[in-house]
Design a protein around this motif. Structure first.
Motif, mmCIF file in Angstrom:
data_model
loop_
_atom_site.group_PDB
_atom_site.id
_atom_site.type_symbol
_atom_site.label_atom_id
_atom_site.label_comp_id
_atom_site.label_asym_id
_atom_site.label_seq_id
_atom_site.Cartn_x
_atom_site.Cartn_y
_atom_site.Cartn_z
ATOM 1 N N GLN A 1 0.833 -1.199 0.000
ATOM 2 C CA GLN A 1 0.000 0.000 0.000
ATOM 3 C C GLN A 1 0.873 1.257 0.000
ATOM 4 O O GLN A 1 0.549 2.246 -0.663
ATOM 5 N N THR A 2 1.951 1.206 0.754
ATOM 6 C CA THR A 2 2.887 2.325 0.805
ATOM 7 C C THR A 2 3.462 2.595 -0.585
ATOM 8 O O THR A 2 3.528 3.738 -1.041
ATOM 9 N N THR A 3 3.844 1.531 -1.264
ATOM 10 C CA THR A 3 4.395 1.645 -2.616
ATOM 11 C C THR A 3 3.383 2.261 -3.571
ATOM 12 O O THR A 3 3.721 3.133 -4.376
ATOM 13 N N GLN A 4 2.140 1.817 -3.484
ATOM 14 C CA GLN A 4 1.097 2.355 -4.353
ATOM 15 C C GLN A 4 0.932 3.859 -4.144
ATOM 16 O O GLN A 4 0.794 4.618 -5.119
ATOM 17 N N LEU A 5 0.945 4.295 -2.889
ATOM 18 C CA LEU A 5 0.828 5.733 -2.612
ATOM 19 C C LEU A 5 2.002 6.517 -3.188
ATOM 20 O O LEU A 5 1.823 7.589 -3.778
ATOM 21 N N LEU B 1 3.919 5.738 -5.717
ATOM 22 C CA LEU B 1 3.914 5.750 -7.180
ATOM 23 C C LEU B 1 2.721 6.483 -7.775
ATOM 24 O O LEU B 1 2.609 6.592 -8.994
ATOM 25 N N GLU B 2 1.833 7.022 -6.931
ATOM 26 C CA GLU B 2 0.780 7.906 -7.432
ATOM 27 C C GLU B 2 1.363 9.238 -7.894
ATOM 28 O O GLU B 2 0.745 9.939 -8.689
ATOM 29 N N ASP B 3 2.544 9.585 -7.399
ATOM 30 C CA ASP B 3 3.233 10.800 -7.821
ATOM 31 C C ASP B 3 3.825 10.542 -9.203
ATOM 32 O O ASP B 3 4.766 9.764 -9.354
ATOM 33 N N THR B 4 3.278 11.173 -10.223
ATOM 34 C CA THR B 4 3.695 10.895 -11.598
ATOM 35 C C THR B 4 5.147 11.281 -11.859
ATOM 36 O O THR B 4 5.819 10.646 -12.661
ATOM 37 N N GLN C 1 7.139 8.467 -10.390
ATOM 38 C CA GLN C 1 6.938 7.284 -11.225
ATOM 39 C C GLN C 1 7.750 7.387 -12.525
ATOM 40 O O GLN C 1 8.322 6.396 -12.979
ATOM 41 N N MET D 1 3.602 12.295 0.201
ATOM 42 C CA MET D 1 2.615 11.285 -0.202
ATOM 43 C C MET D 1 2.181 10.422 0.985
ATOM 44 O O MET D 1 1.066 9.934 1.024
#
Length: 115
Positions: A15-19, A21-24, A27, A103
């Motif tokens: 979940q931490t990783t997903q948050l 990588l929401e930063d384009t 990413q 994030m």
């Protein structure tokens, strides 16, 4: 010049990783990602690379996220962002880590080290 930040969060490593990588922007600078899991334990390794015009250098940011001790730890190490004999980074390393903290701000439990 290196900068290091370590903190705990109240969510799992995936979940931490997903948050993060929401930063384009983050990413788009991702050059390596690895994930391993076994028996409720997880580790994620993220490596980012970014060029900074302000000091004419390429910096890397390595982020490890694990829950081996029962709590999710996030460790951010920025390096290679200094320039010249005195290794002056002009804030590039800290600014590379800043979006990660932003994030995850709502999920941070404790900041263990920040330099």
């Amino acid at each position: 010049m290196k900068h290091y930040t370590e903190f705990t969060v109240n969510i799992k490593p995936t979940q931490t990783t997903q948050l993060i990588l929401e930063d384009t922007d983050l990413q788009s600078n991702l050059i390596f990602q690895d994930y391993k899991a076994a028996e409720e334990k997880e580790i994620v390794i993220l490596v980012f690379q970014k060029y900074f015009f302000r000091n004419n250098s390429t910096a890397t940011l390595t982020v490890t996220i694990d829950n081996f001790s029962g709590v999710t730890y996030v460790k951010c190490i920025s390096s290679g962002n200094g320039d010249g004999i005195f290794d002056i980074g002009w804030g590039a390393g800290k600014s590379f880590i800043k979006p990660i903290r932003q994030m995850l701000a709502a999920n941070i439990l404790e900041i263990i080290e920040d330099n």
